[in-house]
Write an enzyme that holds these catalytic residues in place. Structure first.
Site, PDB file in Angstrom:
ATOM      1  CG  ASP A   1      -1.384 -11.060   0.076  1.00 28.15           C
ATOM      2  OD1 ASP A   1      -1.325 -10.497   1.203  1.00 28.15           O
ATOM      3  OD2 ASP A   1      -0.566 -10.840  -0.824  1.00 28.15           O
TER       4      ASP A   1
ATOM      5  CG  HIS B   1       1.458  -2.091  -3.309  1.00 23.24           C
ATOM      6  ND1 HIS B   1       2.741  -2.347  -3.741  1.00 23.24           N
ATOM      7  CD2 HIS B   1       0.723  -3.189  -3.648  1.00 23.24           C
ATOM      8  CE1 HIS B   1       2.790  -3.548  -4.313  1.00 23.24           C
ATOM      9  NE2 HIS B   1       1.578  -4.075  -4.277  1.00 23.24           N
TER      10      HIS B   1
ATOM     11  CD  GLU C   1       3.693  -8.152  -3.026  1.00 19.84           C
ATOM     12  OE1 GLU C   1       2.871  -8.818  -2.365  1.00 19.84           O
ATOM     13  OE2 GLU C   1       3.427  -7.641  -4.142  1.00 19.84           O
TER      14      GLU C   1
ATOM     15  CD  GLU D   1       1.668  -8.741   1.679  1.00 21.54           C
ATOM     16  OE1 GLU D   1       0.690  -9.206   2.290  1.00 21.54           O
ATOM     17  OE2 GLU D   1       1.869  -8.938   0.462  1.00 21.54           O
TER      18      GLU D   1
ATOM     19  CG  ASP E   1       2.963 -12.177  -0.975  1.00 23.77           C
ATOM     20  OD1 ASP E   1       3.206 -13.362  -1.251  1.00 23.77           O
ATOM     21  OD2 ASP E   1       2.076 -11.503  -1.546  1.00 23.77           O
TER      22      ASP E   1
ATOM     23  CD  GLN F   1       2.344  -9.709  -9.511  1.00 18.39           C
ATOM     24  OE1 GLN F   1       3.488  -9.607  -9.075  1.00 18.39           O
ATOM     25  NE2 GLN F   1       1.330  -9.086  -8.954  1.00 18.39           N
TER      26      GLN F   1
ATOM     27  CE  LYS G   1       1.838 -11.424  -5.663  1.00 19.70           C
ATOM     28  NZ  LYS G   1       2.448 -10.333  -4.888  1.00 19.70           N
TER      29      LYS G   1
ATOM     30  CB  THR H   1       2.868  -4.354  -0.918  1.00 16.23           C
ATOM     31  OG1 THR H   1       2.982  -5.600  -1.566  1.00 16.23           O
ATOM     32  CG2 THR H   1       4.232  -3.687  -0.816  1.00 16.23           C
TER      33      THR H   1
HETATM   34 MN    MN Z   1       1.166  -9.626  -1.376  1.00 14.99          MN
END
Ligand code: MN
Length: 440
Positions: free
Chosen positions: A141, A148, A213, A215, A247, A254, A267, A373
């Site tokens: 990723d 972002h 997220e 993406e 995601d 986090q 994640k 993102t």
């Molecule tokens: Mn991500």
């Protein structure tokens, strides 16, 4: 010009299909698109195999391979699609992808003499179920939206939002592929260690700040041997296509775990892809230039090319919607959350591929790169709730007057993507939708 940006007869906006639904305005899957997925008839134990979307139908490539519409390398390519995993086809490279696309375009066109043979190979999209289109061996990723990165950086480190390497290095981390699933997935709210900034110790609890997220996912084609690298000029020859990618992120997990080695359990509990992969070739009319302001650091040589400057970007609109349990109950439409565009990305797909392999790391067919993102320059273009609610400080109001700071149990997040511009036929990515359910 590389094959990935060259227009050919398959992009002609005047082409129509004998599959009538493909000719409707704003259809995601006109004959100029021809994306790939792996599917079977819903509720059956049929073998999964590849299909191509055309209007509201799926062309079953396993059934179509013997219809006589394919020869030479296109026949080899369509035969590779009679498989529950597209890794083999992805590894065949651009000549095979292009030959099959051309053969499919000609066979599905209005007036084609293979219409009678292909008609029995069509299945209504409403009657199919999907699985992951390939074995995703490795997933990385990236973090390519500077908007972002800056907005999130401000929340985690108010005095130092953008770390000094950001403008030099396409930042990424190795994610987990085992928990990537296809649209329609439900997953349990993750549990983990959570520590409020003012608490002295963490506690163990279900995540309270669950986020999505927005993406795109980038599927790798042939790839490189360990020890070799892919130059930026060759990079797009190794990109099979692009999907939508959610995601899922547990922001409270986090915030506590991410230093010093980056995201981990925040994640890897779930990530969701759209079933359809729009090929790089289908996206050729929707490329955008890429620039770096002269007062910003310029890319090092291995991340720089004329082609990348001219057309390294992808002009893909990306929309997020939220459907709450109340909306489902009342049969109300999902509520719009944001609209952004992949063209704002600070780094291009070619730069991601060149960077990932520059140290000799081997990319393999079916590997997936997440774009990070995709937030645009404006606040309302943010691709996550973390940004839209300014770190959970401001509620957002939904169309039915419900509010959210983060996701609640039963919420479904729906992402859509499409490309539209004058002189080209609009194409779409379909959607990726998935739902969080309560923790055990
Ligand atoms: Mn991500």
């Amino acid at each position: 010009m590389s094959y990935a940006t060259t227009l050919n007869e398959t992009h002609d906006p005047s082409l129509t299909s004998w599959v009538e639904s493909a000719n409707e305005e704003n259809c995601d899957f006109p004959i100029q698109n021809l994306p790939f997925a792996v599917f079977r008839r819903a509720g059956t134990s049929e073998d999964y195999r590849a299909g191509v979307a055309i209007g509201e139908m799926v062309l079953d490539l396993a059934a179509a391979k013997g219809c006589g519409a394919f020869e030479g390398i296109a026949q080899a390519a369509v035969s590779a699609c009679d498989n529950p995993e597209l890794n083999g086809f992805m590894g065949m490279g651009k000549e095979a992808w292009g030959a099959l696309r051309l053969a499919l375009s000609r066979a599905l066109r209005s007036g084609s003499d293979t219409e009678d043979k292909l008609k029995p190979c069509l299945i209504c999209m409403d009657d199919v179920e999907y699985k992951l289109p390939c074995r995703i061996g490795d997933y990385t990723d990236f973090y390519t939206s500077i908007y972002h990165a800056t907005a999130v950086g401000k929340l985690f480190r108010p005095d130092n939002p953008l770390l000094p390497n950001y403008k030099w290095v396409p930042i990424g981390y190795h994610g987990r592929s085992s928990s990537i699933d296809v649209s329609g997935q439900t997953f349990k709210r993750p549990k983990g260690q959570i520590k409020a900034p003012d608490a002295t110790e963490p506690s163990f609890a279900p995540c309270k700040r669950l986020d999505y997220e927005m993406e795109v996912g980038i599927y790798i084609g042939p790839g490189n041997d360990l020890g070799d690298s892919i130059s930026i000029e060759e990079a797009e020859d190794h990109v099979f296509g692009i999907c939508l990618f959610n995601d899922w992120s547990a922001r409270d997990i986090q915030g506590w775990e991410y230093q010093p080695l980056g995201p981990f359990l925040a994640k890897n509990f779930a990530s969701t892809v759209s079933p359809w992969i729009v090929t790089t070739e289908a996206l050729a009319p929707f490329r955008s230039s890429w620039t770096r302001d002269s007062n910003e650091p310029q890319p090092l040589d291995y991340l720089e090319s004329e082609q990348n400057r001219a057309s390294g970007g992808f002009d893909i609109e990306l929309e997020v919607q939220l459907e709450t349990p109340k909306m489902k109950e009342a049969n109300e439409p999902a509520s719009h959350l944001s609209l952004s565009n992949f063209k704002h990305s600070y780094w291009t797909v070619a730069q991601m591929v060149a960077h990932h392999s520059v140290n000799g790391c081997n990319l393999q067919p079916g590997d997936m790169l997440g774009s990070g993102t995709q937030s645009g320059p404006e606040h309302e273009e943010a691709g996550s709730l973390l940004e839209l609610t300014r770190g959970g400080k401001e509620e957002i109001k939904l169309d039915n007057d419900e509010t959210r700071k983060f996701l609640e149990d039963g919420d479904t997040v729906i992402m859509r993507g499409w490309c539209a511009k004058d002189g080209a036929k609009r194409i779409g990515f379909g959607e990726v939708a998935s739902t969080v359910i309560a923790a055990d």
